[in-house]
Design an enzyme around this catalytic site. Sequence first.
Site, PDB file in Angstrom:
ATOM      1  N   ARG A 129     -40.250  19.583 -74.671  1.00  0.00           N
ATOM      2  CA  ARG A 129     -39.319  18.520 -75.368  1.00  0.00           C
ATOM      3  C   ARG A 129     -37.855  18.725 -75.227  1.00  0.00           C
ATOM      4  NH1 ARG A 129     -41.716  17.870 -81.108  1.00  0.00           N
ATOM      5  NH2 ARG A 129     -40.480  15.722 -81.085  1.00  0.00           N
ATOM      6  N   ASP A 173     -34.715  14.945 -82.384  1.00  0.00           N
ATOM      7  CA  ASP A 173     -33.989  15.136 -80.953  1.00  0.00           C
ATOM      8  C   ASP A 173     -32.434  15.135 -81.218  1.00  0.00           C
ATOM      9  OD1 ASP A 173     -35.064  11.593 -80.883  1.00  0.00           O
ATOM     10  OD2 ASP A 173     -33.244  12.580 -81.738  1.00  0.00           O
ATOM     11  N   HIS A 223     -37.041  16.156 -90.873  1.00  0.00           N
ATOM     12  CA  HIS A 223     -37.983  16.738 -90.185  1.00  0.00           C
ATOM     13  C   HIS A 223     -37.409  17.989 -89.506  1.00  0.00           C
ATOM     14  CE1 HIS A 223     -41.141  13.111 -90.461  1.00  0.00           C
ATOM     15  NE2 HIS A 223     -41.167  14.132 -91.612  1.00  0.00           N
ATOM     16  N   CYS A 282     -35.553  32.429 -87.341  1.00  0.00           N
ATOM     17  CA  CYS A 282     -36.081  33.848 -87.047  1.00  0.00           C
ATOM     18  C   CYS A 282     -37.362  33.812 -88.173  1.00  0.00           C
ATOM     19  CB  CYS A 282     -35.092  35.108 -87.509  1.00  0.00           C
ATOM     20  SG  CYS A 282     -35.934  36.741 -86.807  1.00  0.00           S
ATOM     21  N   CYS A 311     -35.151  37.167 -82.038  1.00  0.00           N
ATOM     22  CA  CYS A 311     -33.906  36.990 -82.720  1.00  0.00           C
ATOM     23  C   CYS A 311     -32.820  38.011 -82.242  1.00  0.00           C
ATOM     24  CB  CYS A 311     -34.345  37.467 -84.152  1.00  0.00           C
ATOM     25  SG  CYS A 311     -32.806  37.576 -85.392  1.00  0.00           S
ATOM     26  N   GLY A 370     -38.240   1.644 -86.002  1.00  0.00           N
ATOM     27  CA  GLY A 370     -38.855   2.505 -84.753  1.00  0.00           C
ATOM     28  C   GLY A 370     -39.788   3.407 -85.422  1.00  0.00           C
ATOM     29  N   SER A 429     -44.053   4.208 -87.213  1.00  0.00           N
ATOM     30  CA  SER A 429     -45.284   3.766 -87.457  1.00  0.00           C
ATOM     31  C   SER A 429     -45.781   3.762 -88.522  1.00  0.00           C
ATOM     32  CB  SER A 429     -46.192   4.475 -86.372  1.00  0.00           C
ATOM     33  OG  SER A 429     -46.192   5.911 -86.867  1.00  0.00           O
ATOM     34  N   GLU A 474     -43.793  -3.677 -82.577  1.00  0.00           N
ATOM     35  CA  GLU A 474     -45.076  -4.018 -82.818  1.00  0.00           C
ATOM     36  C   GLU A 474     -45.139  -4.004 -84.501  1.00  0.00           C
ATOM     37  OE1 GLU A 474     -47.574  -1.397 -80.835  1.00  0.00           O
ATOM     38  OE2 GLU A 474     -47.412   0.101 -82.303  1.00  0.00           O
ATOM     39  N   ALA A 488     -35.306  -1.641 -80.681  1.00  0.00           N
ATOM     40  CA  ALA A 488     -34.060  -1.343 -81.415  1.00  0.00           C
ATOM     41  C   ALA A 488     -32.992  -1.305 -80.609  1.00  0.00           C
ATOM     42  CB  ALA A 488     -34.428   0.028 -82.326  1.00  0.00           C
TER      43      ALA A 488
END
Length: 243
Positions: free
Chosen positions: A70, A104, A119, A127, A147, A187, A189, A215, A231
């Site tokens: 990611r 992100d 989140h 660490c 670390c 955006g 769910s 949706e 969006a």
Amino acid sequence: MEKNINELKEIIASSKRITVLTGAGISAESGVPTFRGSGGIWRNYQVTDVATPQAFARDPELVWEFYNWRRDLINKVTFNPGHKALVKLEKHVNDFTLITQNVDGLHREAGSRSLLEIHGNLWEVKCTKCSLLTMDRSQNMGKLPKCSQCGGLLRPHVVWFGESLDPDIIHKAIEASQNCELMLIVGTSGVVHPAASLAHQAKAGGAVVAEINIEQTPQSGQMDFVLTGPAGKILPMLVENFN
Ligand code: BV8
Ligand code: ZN
């Protein structure tokens, strides 16, 4: 849809306190895969294999492989007009709070400041031994990053399933949801808790709630407005009257 957008634009113009909740869908147009829609991340990875503390204890290399994948992907993309529209909105609203489930970092990169990353953030590492928290933008942290201070194993500073959110951050998010005049839910769910309960808290607090999604979601029924579309297209329309 036309009626909805114009009505919502008027409510935005007259609201003193606006709270926005975003999920993976706002980063989709930047090229970041969502979790549950088509092409969603969780299709290729089992959540329980890569996004729980048990998974990290069992196989830290697999978890770091997931997060390095990611990091590498998100390093290549940037914010989109949807993120930018929320920066513009923040500049024009008396009291603005952006709550994001995304790790992100694209809201911060786009210029959002009144931001609650409930989140956590993919670019922060912690660490597991001395709890040193550092920002590290490297594309790949390596198989088992250590670390610099104590040699302990580092972990992504994100909230995994089964982990509690930072009490101070979630308290601020609940307060911003319960005391706003308008909440935009963009955006997401609406299945991950406690984030999924924030829209309900806003409604209970008397706010107008508006969902922006490509949706319908399980929460669409409780919304005052449901704007169906990307969006990156709808958010700029909502703020186009602001200079
Ligand atoms: C906790 C970080 C206390 C890592 C993530 C109460 C009821 C039920 C379950 C629970 C509950 N309380 C706790 C739970 C368990 C669990 C949970 O909610 N499970 C669910 C799945 C049933 N919650 C937790 O464990 C939370 N902890 O509550 O602590 C506790 C402590 C101990 C024991 C029990 C409880 C922690 C949750 C945080 C998990 N971490 N991420 C990482 O990202 O790597 S969650 C993960 O899902 C991401 O953060 C992601 O953002 C988030 C939510 O997903 P969405 O953002 O909504 O993304 P999704 O793909 O699902 O949807 C995208 C949407 O965008 C779609 O609707 C799509 O249509 C739309 N879209 C697509 N393109 C566009 C678009 N919309 C607009 N424009 C577009 N272009
Ligand atoms: Zn350490």
